[in-house]
Design an enzyme around this catalytic site. Structure first.
Site, PDB file in Angstrom:
ATOM      1  N   HIS A 380       7.241 -20.276  13.014  1.00 11.99           N
ATOM      2  CA  HIS A 380       6.810 -20.197  11.617  1.00 11.99           C
ATOM      3  C   HIS A 380       5.779 -21.234  11.199  1.00 11.99           C
ATOM      4  O   HIS A 380       5.146 -21.089  10.143  1.00 11.99           O
ATOM      5  CB  HIS A 380       8.037 -20.329  10.713  1.00 11.99           C
ATOM      6  CG  HIS A 380       7.962 -19.531   9.451  1.00 11.99           C
ATOM      7  ND1 HIS A 380       6.785 -19.270   8.781  1.00 11.99           N
ATOM      8  CD2 HIS A 380       8.918 -18.937   8.712  1.00 11.99           C
ATOM      9  CE1 HIS A 380       7.033 -18.551   7.695  1.00 11.99           C
ATOM     10  NE2 HIS A 380       8.320 -18.331   7.638  1.00 11.99           N
ATOM     11  N   TYR A 494      16.260 -19.824  -3.625  1.00  9.10           N
ATOM     12  CA  TYR A 494      14.883 -19.839  -3.122  1.00  9.10           C
ATOM     13  C   TYR A 494      14.409 -18.410  -2.903  1.00  9.10           C
ATOM     14  O   TYR A 494      15.078 -17.614  -2.258  1.00  9.10           O
ATOM     15  CB  TYR A 494      14.837 -20.612  -1.802  1.00  9.10           C
ATOM     16  CG  TYR A 494      13.477 -20.765  -1.162  1.00  9.10           C
ATOM     17  CD1 TYR A 494      12.768 -21.950  -1.271  1.00  9.10           C
ATOM     18  CD2 TYR A 494      12.905 -19.731  -0.415  1.00  9.10           C
ATOM     19  CE1 TYR A 494      11.524 -22.113  -0.661  1.00  9.10           C
ATOM     20  CE2 TYR A 494      11.668 -19.875   0.184  1.00  9.10           C
ATOM     21  CZ  TYR A 494      10.987 -21.071   0.064  1.00  9.10           C
ATOM     22  OH  TYR A 494       9.751 -21.213   0.666  1.00  9.10           O
TER      23      TYR A 494
END
Length: 666
Positions: A380, A494
């Site tokens: 990522h 989130y």
């Protein structure tokens, strides 16, 4: 790579067609696309990611933390924010603005965001690497592992070749595709000056997106180093790494001129890997499992592997593994396969699993199960979902519409030309022990991982359209209600939002737990005799949706608060200044301790997506809402947070919200 394109896309495509041998599929084999607009056409004119005003950031922070604080905590936070705004915050904000002015080629978040990813010592699987599982190819002649893997590899290479020479279509969000995703739009864009092309596109309600991350899709590896990792790339690689049962193979897929080998050749080479692997045992010392460990542990072991044991090991790792275009993981018959009644074993295996047949450091890993089920697991740090999803969608679409091999394809005869190379490493006792320890630690973590799944048909895209509500706001409201039902509290939540509309934008955080969502949850959970009626509850849902929509717009326009505060803290560290008191408050700790971490990707190619919890007692919620249903895959750790209870309550939350929408008069 932009400099590679010295001629017009049309001329390049014409030359490409002439330069390759015809295949049964046509003569344009080398490129997936031949865009009339160069891939990076809009990059120069993309607007820069704005730095929010300090006033707005402080205001947005207070709004976000209020639902998760008690009255005393909120009052204390207001005091600290006021001091921050009038003192240290102003100084750091000014320095951040000046630094941004001095680096107009990038965004203010790019450097600190890379630092954050590459400095974290946590293992990549579960903590960072996400998973995207493709929908199936239901045609029998294309379903076998070998055939599907070959087609995915070929399409991946065609995507990469198109990108390298600026022939991949630019990434554009079309507000009304029927009006702007047209030849006429492209014709207008071709005559627009590149310095203003993005703004001309805006006139057509078309929004070009940053594509700077795409260049790292292939040939990139994250190299473990002590305290901070390093990203390395070789764009001229001509091979991929293939893994099976923990054994590693290097397979050439491009010829010496950089052209993609013929489909029957790639088919034969992957078949050769399977044949070679079937004649040997599973890896006794599966080196791939080392990539599941903490980054410092892996850095120490890698140093020993490439420097201390033998020169051969260093060459194999650096030249064959690190420089490979991507990793193809062919799982064996012993690994989980797709089961519609229970997808969890397959998802867990693709997300992290034993780790023996994975190399999590590669930018892209294509995973193909023994039954042909395919997925992408990606590192990522180099990029976000926008780039990976584009690649994912394109290769899935092409393998359905234009597959290059089938079960009837005859593999090319292979000469003994070293195009398939078994990577045999020298092993000593220390390396053997390190691999065993990494495997044991990973097994312990996976043993504690729970995954639960829910599908719900009454809430979907069509029903949300019928009720006039935002699908994403309904999903996020459901998560808040489910958590309140399950654990009787409100916590830091989130939701990621892309800022790819800006040059070198990454993501901004959405905070879906708001005062309106809290008010709705409190209201709908009241006893029946004191609960507001359906129309009042519907009005509250509309308020949640409105606030959520505004937060989404602000985040997408670079007007959140999370990245700004993160960059200000990074600035303080860089300047060797004392970290402001704000960052030590209970409010800052709570809002950044993301017990509910959510992510969604909208794609017709996506069967399922998943990731691990971001904190030990958290929930990783991968969700989707489609035309026929909505659903979620929830990860959690045993004895930390009861994910099964949350999912049961999520079903109840969906039902309560659906009943409210259905009963209201709107």
């Amino acid at each position: 790579m932009r400099g590679i394109l010295l001629q017009s896309p049309k001329k390049l495509c014409t030359q490409a067609v002439r330069s390759v041998t015809s295949t049964p599929q046509g003569t344009d084999y080398q490129y997936m696309q031949c865009s009339k607009l160069p891939t990076m056409y809009f990059q120069r004119s993309l607007p820069r990611l704005p730095i929010p005003t300090l006033d707005k950031t402080c205001e947005r922070f207070l709004s976000a933390v209020q639902p998760i604080l008690n009255a005393d905590e909120f009052a204390a936070t207001q005091k600290v924010i006021k001091e921050f705004h009038q003192g240290e915050g102003m100084d750091l904000h000014a320095k951040l603005k000046q630094n941004d002015l001095n680096n107009k080629h990038t965004s203010y978040i790019s450097e600190p965001w890379f630092d954050m990813y590459l400095s974290d010592r946590a293992p990549l699987p579960l903590n960072y690497n996400p998973l995207l599982i493709m929908k199936h190819d239901t045609r029998p002649e294309y379903r076998s592992q070998l055939v599907r893997a070959t087609n995915l590899v070929v399409s991946s290479l065609r995507f990469w070749n198109s990108l390298k020479v600026d022939l991949l279509e630019p990434e554009i969000f079309h507000l009304n595709a029927k009006k702007s995703d047209t030849p006429q739009f492209r014709q207008w864009m071709r005559i627009a000056p590149t310095a203003f092309a993005t703004y001309v596109a805006y006139v057509f309600k078309a929004f070009p997106l940053d594509m700077s991350q795409y260049n790292r899709l292939f040939g990139t590896s994250r190299i473990p180093q002590m305290d901070k990792d390093l990203l390395v790339q070789n764009i001229d690689s001509k091979h991929i790494i293939v893994m099976r049962r923990g054994n590693l193979y290097a397979v050439d897929v491009l010829n010496q001129n950089g052209q993609i080998e013929q489909p029957s050749v790639i088919l034969a080479r992957l078949q050769a890997v399977l044949s070679l692997d079937n004649k040997r045992n599973a890896a006794e010392v599966p080196l791939g499992v080392l990539t599941t460990g903490s980054r410092n542990d892996w850095a120490r072991t890698r140093q020993h592997l490439v420097k201390n044991i033998s020169e051969k090991n260093g060459k194999l790792i650096e030249n064959e593994v690190d420089k490979a275009l991507f990793c193809l993981c062919l799982d064996s018959e012993e690994d989980p396969i797709y089961n519609d009644d229970n997808q969890i074993p397959l998802i867990k295996n693709f997300l992290a699993g034993e780790g023996k047949n994975r190399w999590f450091d590669k930018s892209i890993s294509l995973l193909v199960g023994a039954d042909g089920t395919a997925a992408v697991n990606f590192e990522h740090s180099w990029g976000d979902g926008v780039a990976v999803l584009r690649y994912f969608n394109e290769i899935y679409k092409e393998t359905l519409q234009r597959p290059f091999v089938s079960s009837a394809t005859i593999p090319e005869s292979l000469n003994n030309d070293h195009s398939v190379r078994s990577l045999n490493f020298d092993i000593d006792d220390k390396l053997r022990a390190d691999v065993a320890l990494a495997s044991s630690k990973n097994s312990d973590v996976m043993e504690t991982l729970n995954m639960d799944m829910l599908r719900y048909s009454h809430i979907n895209k069509l029903s949300c359209k019928k009720y006039g509500v935002s699908p994403d706001s309904i999903m996020q409201l459901s998560f808040q209600l489910a958590y309140k039902l399950a654990f009787n509290s409100y916590v830091g939540t989130y939701e990621s939002c892309s800022t790819a509309a800006f040059r070198h934008g990454r993501t901004e955080t959405m905070r879906p737990c708001t005062i309106p969502t809290k008010n709705f949850c409190e209201a709908i959970l009241k006893p029946t005799n004191s609960r507001p009626d359906s129309n009042e509850l519907r009005t509250m849902i509309d308020k949640c949706s409105t606030v959520h929509g505004n937060l989404t717009k602000e985040a997408a326009m670079g007007q959140g608060f999370d990245r700004h505060l993160f960059a200000l803290k990074h600035e303080a560290v860089k300047q060797n200044k004392t970290i402001p008191e704000l960052y030590n408050t209970e409010a800052y700790r709570k809002i950044n301790y993301n017990i509910i971490s959510t992510s969604t990707l909208s794609s017709d190619a996506l069967l399922a997506g998943s990731f691990g919890p971001v904190v030990q007692d958290g929930l990783g919620v991968g969700y989707s809402i489609q035309n026929a249903e909505c659903g979620a895959i929830v990860s959690s750790y045993k004895n930390q947070r009861n994910g099964k209870h949350f999912v049961d309550c999520l079903g109840q939350a969906f039902s309560e919200i659906h009943k409210t929408l259905d009963a209201s008069k709107k």
